[in-house]
Design a protein around this motif. Structure first.
Motif, mmCIF file in Angstrom:
data_model
loop_
_atom_site.group_PDB
_atom_site.id
_atom_site.type_symbol
_atom_site.label_atom_id
_atom_site.label_comp_id
_atom_site.label_asym_id
_atom_site.label_seq_id
_atom_site.Cartn_x
_atom_site.Cartn_y
_atom_site.Cartn_z
ATOM 1 N N ASP A 258 -18.927 37.154 8.871
ATOM 2 C CA ASP A 258 -19.546 36.429 7.756
ATOM 3 C C ASP A 258 -19.062 36.935 6.405
ATOM 4 O O ASP A 258 -19.845 37.095 5.457
ATOM 5 C CB ASP A 258 -21.078 36.547 7.829
ATOM 6 N N GLY A 259 -17.771 37.221 6.320
ATOM 7 C CA GLY A 259 -17.211 37.686 5.056
ATOM 8 C C GLY A 259 -17.413 39.150 4.773
ATOM 9 O O GLY A 259 -17.010 39.650 3.716
ATOM 10 N N ARG A 260 -18.035 39.887 5.706
ATOM 11 C CA ARG A 260 -18.273 41.320 5.536
ATOM 12 C C ARG A 260 -17.267 42.114 6.347
ATOM 13 O O ARG A 260 -16.904 41.726 7.461
ATOM 14 C CB ARG A 260 -19.682 41.694 6.006
ATOM 15 N N MET A 261 -16.849 43.241 5.777
ATOM 16 C CA MET A 261 -16.058 44.188 6.542
ATOM 17 C C MET A 261 -17.023 45.144 7.246
ATOM 18 O O MET A 261 -17.883 45.744 6.610
ATOM 19 C CB MET A 261 -15.112 44.972 5.636
ATOM 20 N N LEU A 262 -16.883 45.254 8.556
ATOM 21 C CA LEU A 262 -17.778 46.090 9.344
ATOM 22 C C LEU A 262 -17.079 47.358 9.791
ATOM 23 O O LEU A 262 -15.903 47.323 10.157
ATOM 24 C CB LEU A 262 -18.253 45.331 10.586
#
Length: 280
Positions: A258-262
């Motif tokens: 969702d557009g986040r870097m994890l």
């Protein structure tokens, strides 16, 4: 990480059978029977006996702990000796904890008993030395901030703005997390389930606290709701971990969602959410 559920911990005087039984019949995650502030000196021994009987009756079916008297009191050793004889006691709660030596002595007095330890930090010395205190014994399960005594010794009026406690709350939180110990907010000094109560508990929830003590059953439902991860948060945590597992299977150390870097830091947060939602 200690994942026992302490969203709402209800405190009741061991010397008052009606209030104690009402608390033990409530939906609180844990009940603490008080031998300290709520019991007069003349009633300490009888309250201890009453608490032992209630633990024997209820302890096998729900978490029941006992707040003992302080380390420098004449009742400390007798309280812990009694706790050591209770097979179904969840924990002995040591008030006004100020040194690792106090916890070491409490641990010794409990001996091979299954009861765990919790502490109330409610003095300037306890706050100053909280990191060392949290590491004093592997028996320690939770740290609770006691605002009333702390405010009195610091010279703060009651109540004060929630932000005034932020440095102390952060110090306790960091020390507890470093030691792998649960951190629980002290009771709001009113019995109402009102906006002030919910605002204060949402504040500490967002800081990272695991739950709160309450002094009236009316506050249990709100406390449990505040400190329980929402279904959306649980689902997001599961998706985060799934995305990271898929990335690891590809040999990648990070993932996108969702557009986040994890990365592993978000995995730690996700595991904590799931542990709070599904405690062992």
């Amino acid at each position: 990480m200690n994942t026992a559920r302490r969203r709402a911990v209800l405190v009741a005087p061991a010397s008052d059978a009606r209030k104690a039984r009402k608390a033990l019949g409530s939906a609180a995650d844990e009940v603490v029977l008080d031998l300290e502030d709520a019991v007069t000196p003349d009633n300490k021994a009888s309250a201890r006996t009453a608490a032992a009987a209630l633990v024997a009756e209820f302890g096998a079916h729900r978490p029941v702990s006992i707040r003992i008297n302080a380390f420098d009191s004449e009742w400390f050793a007798d309280d812990l000796t009694a706790c050591a004889a209770m097979d179904t006691l969840a924990a002995a709660v040591v008030p006004k904890a100020e040194s690792p030596a106090q916890l070491t002595e409490a641990d010794r007095l409990l001996g091979p008993a299954p009861a765990r330890l919790q502490i109330l930090v409610e003095t300037p010395i306890g706050i100053r030395d909280i990191a060392q205190i949290c590491c004093a014994t592997d028996r320690l399960d939770a740290v609770i901030i006691g605002y009333a005594d702390l405010a009195a010794t610091l010279g703060r009026p009651a109540p004060v703005a929630q932000s005034m406690w932020h440095p102390i709350q952060d110090a306790v939180l960091v020390a507890a997390r470093a030691a792998g110990v649960s951190v629980v907010d002290g009771p709001h000094l009113t019995i109402a389930d009102d906006d002030a109560f919910r605002s204060a508990k949402t504040w500490v929830r967002d800081l990272g606290f695991d739950g709160t003590w309450v002094i009236h059953p009316a506050q249990i439902d709100s406390a449990q709701a505040i400190f329980t991860p929402t279904p959306a948060a649980v689902e997001d945590a599961r998706r985060v971990l799934a995305a990271l597992d898929e990335a690891a299977a590809r040999g990648d150390g990070a993932a996108k969602l969702d557009g986040r870097m994890l990365d592993e830091a978000l995995a730690v947060s996700a595991r904590r959410v799931l542990a709070k939602a599904n405690p062992v």
